[in-house]
Design a protein around this motif. Structure first.
Motif, PDB file in Angstrom:
ATOM      1  N   LEU A  57     112.938 160.649 105.985  1.00 21.98           N
ATOM      2  CA  LEU A  57     113.129 159.201 105.921  1.00 21.98           C
ATOM      3  C   LEU A  57     114.537 158.855 105.450  1.00 21.98           C
ATOM      4  O   LEU A  57     115.203 157.990 106.028  1.00 21.98           O
ATOM      5  CB  LEU A  57     112.096 158.567 104.989  1.00 21.98           C
ATOM      6  CG  LEU A  57     110.645 158.606 105.458  1.00 21.98           C
ATOM      7  CD1 LEU A  57     109.724 158.078 104.368  1.00 21.98           C
ATOM      8  CD2 LEU A  57     110.460 157.837 106.755  1.00 21.98           C
ATOM      9  N   TYR A  58     115.002 159.522 104.403  1.00 21.29           N
ATOM     10  CA  TYR A  58     116.350 159.256 103.899  1.00 21.29           C
ATOM     11  C   TYR A  58     117.414 159.662 104.917  1.00 21.29           C
ATOM     12  O   TYR A  58     118.413 158.966 105.100  1.00 21.29           O
ATOM     13  CB  TYR A  58     116.600 159.975 102.572  1.00 21.29           C
ATOM     14  CG  TYR A  58     116.051 159.248 101.372  1.00 21.29           C
ATOM     15  CD1 TYR A  58     116.203 157.882 101.209  1.00 21.29           C
ATOM     16  CD2 TYR A  58     115.389 159.930 100.370  1.00 21.29           C
ATOM     17  CE1 TYR A  58     115.713 157.214 100.100  1.00 21.29           C
ATOM     18  CE2 TYR A  58     114.897 159.279  99.256  1.00 21.29           C
ATOM     19  CZ  TYR A  58     115.065 157.923  99.130  1.00 21.29           C
ATOM     20  OH  TYR A  58     114.578 157.265  98.024  1.00 21.29           O
ATOM     21  N   TRP A  65     115.378 152.926 103.697  1.00 19.47           N
ATOM     22  CA  TRP A  65     114.433 153.553 102.775  1.00 19.47           C
ATOM     23  C   TRP A  65     114.971 153.660 101.349  1.00 19.47           C
ATOM     24  O   TRP A  65     114.277 154.149 100.463  1.00 19.47           O
ATOM     25  CB  TRP A  65     114.028 154.934 103.285  1.00 19.47           C
ATOM     26  CG  TRP A  65     113.171 154.811 104.495  1.00 19.47           C
ATOM     27  CD1 TRP A  65     113.560 154.947 105.796  1.00 19.47           C
ATOM     28  CD2 TRP A  65     111.790 154.481 104.529  1.00 19.47           C
ATOM     29  NE1 TRP A  65     112.505 154.722 106.633  1.00 19.47           N
ATOM     30  CE2 TRP A  65     111.396 154.437 105.885  1.00 19.47           C
ATOM     31  CE3 TRP A  65     110.836 154.210 103.548  1.00 19.47           C
ATOM     32  CZ2 TRP A  65     110.100 154.139 106.276  1.00 19.47           C
ATOM     33  CZ3 TRP A  65     109.543 153.917 103.941  1.00 19.47           C
ATOM     34  CH2 TRP A  65     109.187 153.875 105.288  1.00 19.47           C
ATOM     35  N   TRP A 103     106.791 152.289 101.504  1.00 14.80           N
ATOM     36  CA  TRP A 103     106.794 153.528 100.728  1.00 14.80           C
ATOM     37  C   TRP A 103     105.370 153.940 100.341  1.00 14.80           C
ATOM     38  O   TRP A 103     105.004 155.104 100.462  1.00 14.80           O
ATOM     39  CB  TRP A 103     107.659 153.401  99.467  1.00 14.80           C
ATOM     40  CG  TRP A 103     109.068 153.837  99.686  1.00 14.80           C
ATOM     41  CD1 TRP A 103     110.169 153.056  99.720  1.00 14.80           C
ATOM     42  CD2 TRP A 103     109.522 155.168  99.921  1.00 14.80           C
ATOM     43  NE1 TRP A 103     111.283 153.805  99.964  1.00 14.80           N
ATOM     44  CE2 TRP A 103     110.908 155.120 100.087  1.00 14.80           C
ATOM     45  CE3 TRP A 103     108.889 156.405 100.011  1.00 14.80           C
ATOM     46  CZ2 TRP A 103     111.682 156.253 100.332  1.00 14.80           C
ATOM     47  CZ3 TRP A 103     109.665 157.532 100.263  1.00 14.80           C
ATOM     48  CH2 TRP A 103     111.027 157.454 100.419  1.00 14.80           C
TER      49      TRP A 103
END
Length: 108
Positions: A57-58, A65, A103
């Protein structure tokens, strides 16, 4: 492939990266936040799947994110089965943002 491995692989992978890059300026990294020992304890609680998902995700879209991460990350190690909890703290009348919902959806 970290995705299919357990906490030992996550700990080894992150430990190598920590040792190789300690102190190097990197976006989103605070070297003073956790000691290497604390990092190892925390990683004992993560599966390779969860760690791979967070890294993905990062890497794919850090700006999207970077916000909304739960307020607290609590972990327990030692004589007990390692466990990890993510906690979102809200006051009266407060509600989850879209980033926080995203999240929580990924982590749960």
């Amino acid at each position: 492939d970290l995705d299919s491995r357990g906490p030992a692989a996550a700990r080894e992978w992150c430990g190598r990266a920590y040792d190789q890059h300690f102190g190097v300026h990197a976006r989103g990294v605070n070297w003073d936040r956790f000691s290497r020992q604390e990092l190892d304890q925390l990683l004992d609680c993560f599966s390779g799947r969860v760690l791979a998902m967070v890294c993905s995700l990062y890497a794919e879209h850090y700006a999207a994110w970077g916000g909304g991460v739960p307020d607290l990350m609590l972990w327990r190690t030692g004589n007990e089965q390692p466990s990890l909890r993510f906690v979102e703290v809200k006051g009266p009348g407060d509600s989850l943002s879209n980033g926080q919902r995203a999240w929580l959806d990924k982590l749960l």
